[in-house]
Design a protein around this motif. Structure first.
Motif, PDB file in Angstrom:
ATOM      1  N   LYS A   1       0.814  -1.227   0.000  1.00  0.00           N
ATOM      2  CA  LYS A   1       0.000   0.000   0.000  1.00  0.00           C
ATOM      3  C   LYS A   1       0.843   1.271   0.000  1.00  0.00           C
ATOM      4  CE  LYS A   1      -4.473  -0.568  -0.015  1.00  0.00           C
ATOM      5  NZ  LYS A   1      -4.913  -1.875   0.491  1.00  0.00           N
ATOM      6  N   TRP A   2       1.918   1.267   0.784  1.00  0.00           N
ATOM      7  CA  TRP A   2       2.737   2.489   0.904  1.00  0.00           C
ATOM      8  C   TRP A   2       3.305   2.905  -0.452  1.00  0.00           C
ATOM      9  CZ3 TRP A   2       7.704   2.075  -0.762  1.00  0.00           C
ATOM     10  CH2 TRP A   2       8.286   0.803  -0.761  1.00  0.00           C
TER      11      TRP A   2
ATOM     12  N   LYS B   1       0.500   4.659  -2.273  1.00  0.00           N
ATOM     13  CA  LYS B   1       0.226   5.955  -1.644  1.00  0.00           C
ATOM     14  C   LYS B   1       1.310   6.956  -2.021  1.00  0.00           C
ATOM     15  CE  LYS B   1      -2.518   4.673   2.367  1.00  0.00           C
ATOM     16  NZ  LYS B   1      -2.405   4.079   3.697  1.00  0.00           N
ATOM     17  N   PHE B   2       2.550   6.506  -1.975  1.00  0.00           N
ATOM     18  CA  PHE B   2       3.679   7.378  -2.313  1.00  0.00           C
ATOM     19  C   PHE B   2       3.585   7.850  -3.763  1.00  0.00           C
ATOM     20  CE2 PHE B   2       8.086   7.744  -3.978  1.00  0.00           C
ATOM     21  CZ  PHE B   2       8.470   8.857  -3.248  1.00  0.00           C
TER      22      PHE B   2
ATOM     23  N   LYS C   1       0.812  10.363  -4.044  1.00  0.00           N
ATOM     24  CA  LYS C   1       1.051  11.592  -3.281  1.00  0.00           C
ATOM     25  C   LYS C   1       1.996  12.563  -3.990  1.00  0.00           C
ATOM     26  CE  LYS C   1       2.410  12.695   1.344  1.00  0.00           C
ATOM     27  NZ  LYS C   1       3.067  12.107   2.524  1.00  0.00           N
TER      28      LYS C   1
END
Ligand SMILES: [Zn+2]
Length: 175
Positions: free
Chosen positions: A139-140, A143-144, A147
């Motif tokens: 997930k990170w 998201k990164f 973002k």
């Protein structure tokens, strides 16, 4: 940012990095750096509108492309394919076009180029898998990737910049 720009920038960078692992890393970094530069890539129009209206649209998961999204992706890939053919016919990446063995040998001798391009498109490839299959891990990473591309600019300056960068990268790779 559009895939053609990512591919050509990664190719230009990988040209001078003979280690495939380093070339892969450099390609990956170039992807995020390019995405962080204000650009225009039809964001907000790629998926069906419901995903931008509803709250669930913010989650990562299986989604459907809009008609515009399909046209953009198809056009982007077509341009990449035409450039691939140009590089092949000119003998730059395919010495004896269309002899497959000569291409295989070129790739084997120039793994850094393939690795660089793979790194350069990996985040968007992961996005495609996520949208098509619902597999969005880790997930990170997603998201990164999302973002860093907050700043959007108009279609004309946004596309001109990408086309200029793509042409420059292609020129640099060819010479
Ligand atoms: Zn991206």
């Amino acid at each position: 940012m559009l895939e053609t720009t990512h591919v050509l920038t990664a190719l230009a960078i990988a040209k001078n990095i003979s280690n495939p692992f380093l070339a892969f890393g450099a390609g990956l970094v170039s992807h995020f750096v390019l995405d962080a530069i204000p650009h225009y890539d039809f964001q907000g129009k790629i998926l069906k509108q419901e995903y931008y209206n509803e709250e669930k649209g913010g989650d990562f998961g299986k989604k459907e492309f809009s008609r515009t999204g399909k046209i953009v992706i198809f056009s982007d890939l077509t341009v990449s394919l035409v450039i691939f053919l140009y590089l092949s016919l000119s003998g730059r990446i395919w010495p004896n076009f269309p002899d497959l063995i000569s291409f295989a040998f070129f790739l084997f001798d120039n793994l850094h180029l393939a690795a660089g391009v793979l790194g350069g498109v990996l985040p968007d490839l992961a996005n495609l898998v996520c949208i098509k299959t619902g597999f969005c891990q880790p997930k990170w990473f997603f998201k990164f990737h999302k973002k860093i591309q907050i700043v959007k600019i108009g279609i004309v300056p946004g596309l001109i910049f990408q086309i200029a960068l793509a042409i420059f990268s292609l020129y640099y790779f060819m010479r």
